[in-house]
Design a protein around this motif. Sequence first.
Motif, short mmCIF file in Angstrom:
data_model
loop_
_atom_site.label_atom_id
_atom_site.label_comp_id
_atom_site.label_asym_id
_atom_site.label_seq_id
_atom_site.Cartn_x
_atom_site.Cartn_y
_atom_site.Cartn_z
N GLU A 118 0.83 -1.08 -0.04
CA GLU A 118 -0.34 -0.51 0.29
C GLU A 118 1.08 1.21 0.12
O GLU A 118 0.13 2.44 -0.76
CB GLU A 118 -1.24 0.03 1.37
N MET B 245 -0.42 -1.78 -6.78
CA MET B 245 -2.18 -2.47 -6.64
C MET B 245 -2.44 -0.81 -6.49
O MET B 245 -1.58 0.37 -6.81
CB MET B 245 -2.06 -3.16 -5.36
N ARG C 222 -7.58 1.47 -0.97
CA ARG C 222 -8.07 0.34 -0.71
C ARG C 222 -9.51 1.19 -1.14
O ARG C 222 -10.07 0.35 -1.40
CB ARG C 222 -8.21 0.21 1.11
N MET D 199 -9.66 0.28 -5.06
CA MET D 199 -11.05 -1.33 -5.12
C MET D 199 -12.18 -1.15 -4.80
O MET D 199 -13.17 -1.48 -5.33
CB MET D 199 -9.55 -1.92 -4.41
N ALA D 200 -12.15 -0.38 -3.37
CA ALA D 200 -13.58 -0.34 -2.85
C ALA D 200 -14.75 -0.35 -4.08
O ALA D 200 -16.32 -0.62 -3.60
CB ALA D 200 -13.68 0.10 -1.58
N SER E 40 -14.91 0.64 -6.90
CA SER E 40 -14.19 -0.35 -8.79
C SER E 40 -13.60 0.71 -9.52
O SER E 40 -13.52 0.44 -10.58
CB SER E 40 -15.32 -0.85 -9.16
N ASP F 221 -9.70 0.55 -9.59
CA ASP F 221 -8.24 0.16 -9.83
C ASP F 221 -8.44 -0.86 -11.77
O ASP F 221 -10.40 -0.65 -12.43
CB ASP F 221 -8.24 -1.30 -9.13
N ASN G 31 -3.74 -3.13 -12.71
CA ASN G 31 -3.63 -3.20 -10.87
C ASN G 31 -4.09 -4.86 -11.05
O ASN G 31 -3.55 -5.11 -9.82
CB ASN G 31 -4.69 -2.76 -10.04
N ILE H 82 -7.31 -10.55 2.57
CA ILE H 82 -7.25 -9.52 1.23
C ILE H 82 -8.84 -8.99 0.78
O ILE H 82 -8.43 -8.44 0.69
CB ILE H 82 -6.67 -9.94 0.49
N PRO H 83 -10.01 -9.78 0.90
CA PRO H 83 -11.26 -9.92 1.37
C PRO H 83 -11.95 -8.66 2.11
O PRO H 83 -12.08 -7.52 0.93
CB PRO H 83 -11.96 -10.60 1.09
N GLN I 14 -9.69 -4.58 -0.28
CA GLN I 14 -10.18 -4.61 -0.83
C GLN I 14 -11.45 -4.14 -1.11
O GLN I 14 -11.66 -2.96 -1.63
CB GLN I 14 -10.20 -5.53 -2.33
N ASN J 156 -12.18 -2.20 1.84
CA ASN J 156 -11.67 -1.40 2.51
C ASN J 156 -12.34 -1.07 4.00
O ASN J 156 -12.96 0.15 4.58
CB ASN J 156 -12.68 0.21 1.57
#
Length: 240
Positions: A56, A121, A124, A127-128, A130, A132, A136, A187-188, A191, A193
């Motif tokens: 991160e 990557m 957070r 990714m949360a 969407s 990314d 990534n 990891i989930p 992703q 957050n």
Amino acid sequence: MVGLPQTLRRAVEPHPRVGKILAGCGLVSSVWYIASDIIGTLRYPGYSWLDQEFSELTAQGSPVRPLMVVLNEFPYTVLMPALSVGLWNAAGPKRRAARVAATGLAGYAVIGFAAGTLTPMATREAMAASRDTLRNAFHGPLTMVMDLSLIAGMALASQLFGKRFRYYSYGTIAILLAFGILTALQIPQMQANQPTAWMGLEERVNIYATMLWIGVLAVGLLRAEAVSAPRRPEKPVVAQ
């Protein structure tokens, strides 16, 4: 180098001092990596060393990404292959194992550079939401290949310096696998957050165990270089 004339053998084999410098790069790489982790953590407002991954710090959108690329990614990708070259050139009965191990460790460094610099990557938050990108998406698979290269290099290098180093290497591999699984389980949540308690610590157990192992390997190479270094012929004393 069996069968080569002595003069040609000296011309082809690396100078012992070069071997020591290359091995020393391994020690520097470990200290440098840990120092850059601490510096990046201190420069990232709101970042939690205990709860957030090292990746991160280099994530696309991270405020310290430019600093970490310059401070961590580029230097480490130079220092680790230098150690691998020293391992490749190491003399001894286990030369084939040393060269395969050197290939694995060089792959670990190069693939790690690609994962952290070319396919970082996302944060957070991205990714949360969407946000990314396809780039990534390659970070996770490349990180897995990096880890496999490292474990393969460790397993082969474990044969080089006796029984204690072999058991120490196996123990380090076991730590990497155990804490790698613990990190992957969160990891989930990352992703999405959501809070990831101790995720940063779990990953850093892996990172710091790896840095310690590389340092021990470098010390072993330095000792081997000191033992195998040819003695310089004494200058003849001319009678007055």
